[in-house]
Design an enzyme around this catalytic site. Structure first.
Site, PDB file in Angstrom:
ATOM      1  N   LYS A 295       0.803  -1.225   0.000  1.00  0.00           N
ATOM      2  CA  LYS A 295       0.000   0.000   0.000  1.00  0.00           C
ATOM      3  C   LYS A 295       0.835   1.275   0.000  1.00  0.00           C
ATOM      4  O   LYS A 295       0.335   2.356  -0.284  1.00  0.00           O
ATOM      5  CB  LYS A 295      -0.927  -0.002   1.214  1.00  0.00           C
ATOM      6  CG  LYS A 295      -1.993  -1.087   1.198  1.00  0.00           C
ATOM      7  CD  LYS A 295      -3.114  -0.779   0.225  1.00  0.00           C
ATOM      8  CE  LYS A 295      -4.287  -1.720   0.422  1.00  0.00           C
ATOM      9  NZ  LYS A 295      -5.443  -1.348  -0.409  1.00  0.00           N
TER      10      LYS A 295
ATOM     11  N   SER B 253      -8.268  -0.924   6.945  1.00  0.00           N
ATOM     12  CA  SER B 253      -8.186  -1.818   8.103  1.00  0.00           C
ATOM     13  C   SER B 253      -6.764  -1.884   8.640  1.00  0.00           C
ATOM     14  O   SER B 253      -6.513  -2.512   9.662  1.00  0.00           O
ATOM     15  CB  SER B 253      -8.656  -3.225   7.724  1.00  0.00           C
ATOM     16  OG  SER B 253      -7.733  -3.837   6.839  1.00  0.00           O
TER      17      SER B 253
END
Length: 321
Positions: free
Chosen positions: A54, A79
């Site tokens: 990410k 999350s």
């Protein structure tokens, strides 16, 4: 609830993102691994500085903000892995970041996000609160830019930088890339970066909305009362129109894997590659090990994250199911 995108993601954008990512981090390893008698390759993005791929999309998005947008700050939903990617990029660039995270996210991810300097705002995922509604309201209240975990053209392009690395390391585009899939940011980015490769999304059982969307040609949501899954990193209720537009008619049918298959993949990666992989980051390898996807020597599986609670990981390694 997704905000309308200001533009479409492009392959030129992926190439530009790859150049930006290469300037700040080293390429992650592409390691040979034998699965069911076939030598394939594992792309180990679990070895990124934040322990997940990410960082790619977050860096591309935040470095493209205007001076005014940087001064106002950003909001993200995650999350844990996207949270850390945005928090890391924001810290490096001196940008304030607020991250909307589920209250039941792994504690290791909550702690790591706060340690990077981001404000963490918790919501009740189990109780049905909508993280996108919360994030959009924060953006409106504070005048900030939303950095969505997958429904963002810059994020998609940034994740696609992984495909540029894979092709350079392999010397060609793979025949197929088996990819861990939540909302489809990485899958869409890989479809743009490697147009000659088959893209095979893998999701947790009961959370395979992308597979159903690709099968029907329309966006499908996860059904009511979905089962619990260990794969928190790829536990999303639906893909977004932006991602679906890239993958519809371009991606292979999706695959669903069980928690038991994911645990087997975590153990396999630990014993054969000597790396720690979280449940969501092991889904693609789980599909390969379970014989759910065709393999050849040009197949690449993604290991997308390694942010797992030590006690949980030790329990997975110790069991035999």
């Amino acid at each position: 609830m997704f905000r309308e995108s200001p533009r479409e993601p492009t392959r030129d954008g992926v190439v530009r993102a790859a150049e930006k990512v290469a300037a700040i981090v080293q390429p992650t390893p592409l390691l040979p691994i034998e699965v069911n008698g076939v030598r394939i390759h594992a792309k180990c993005d679990n070895l990124q500085p934040i322990g997940a791929f990410k960082i790619r999309g977050a860096w591309h998005r935040l470095t493209d903000l205007s001076p005014e947008e940087r001064a106002a700050g950003v909001v993200a939903v995650s999350s844990g892995n996207h949270a850390q990617g945005v928090a890391w990029a924001a810290r490096e660039l001196g940008i304030e970041a607020a991250i909307v995270m589920p209250a039941d996210a792994p504690q290791v991810k909550l702690d790591a996000t706060r340690a990077l300097g981001a404000e963490v705002i918790l919501y009740d995922r189990a109780g049905g609160e909508d993280r996108d509604v919360i994030a959009n309201a924060l953006c409106d209240e504070r005048g900030r830019t939303l950095v969505h975990a997958y429904a963002d053209p810059w994020v998609i392009e940034g994740q696609g930088s992984m495909g540029i690395e894979i092709a350079a390391q392999l010397g060609r585009q793979p025949s197929r890339i088996v990819v861990c899939c939540g909302g489809g940011g990485l899958a869409a980015g890989l479809a743009l970066s490697c147009p000659d490769s088959a893209i095979v999304p893998v999701e947790p059982e009961g959370w395979d909305d992308m597979a159903k969307s690709l099968a029907t040609g329309t966006i499908q949501r996860v059904g009511p009362n979905p089962p619990k899954t260990a794969c928190d990193a790829i536990q999303t209720p639906s893909t977004a129109p932006l991602n679906f537009a890239v993958l519809n008619g371009r991606s292979d049918p999706g695959i669903a894997v069980s928690d038991a298959e994911v645990r087997a993949a975590q153990r396999f990666a630990f014993s054969r590659l000597h790396v720690v992989v979280e449940p969501g980051g092991a889904a693609a390898l789980a599909a390969a090990l379970a014989g759910k996807v065709a393999l050849d020597p040009d197949t690449v599986v993604t290991l997308t994250g390694g942010n797992t609670d030590p006690h949980d990981f030790a329990a997975v390694i110790a069991r035999d199911d």
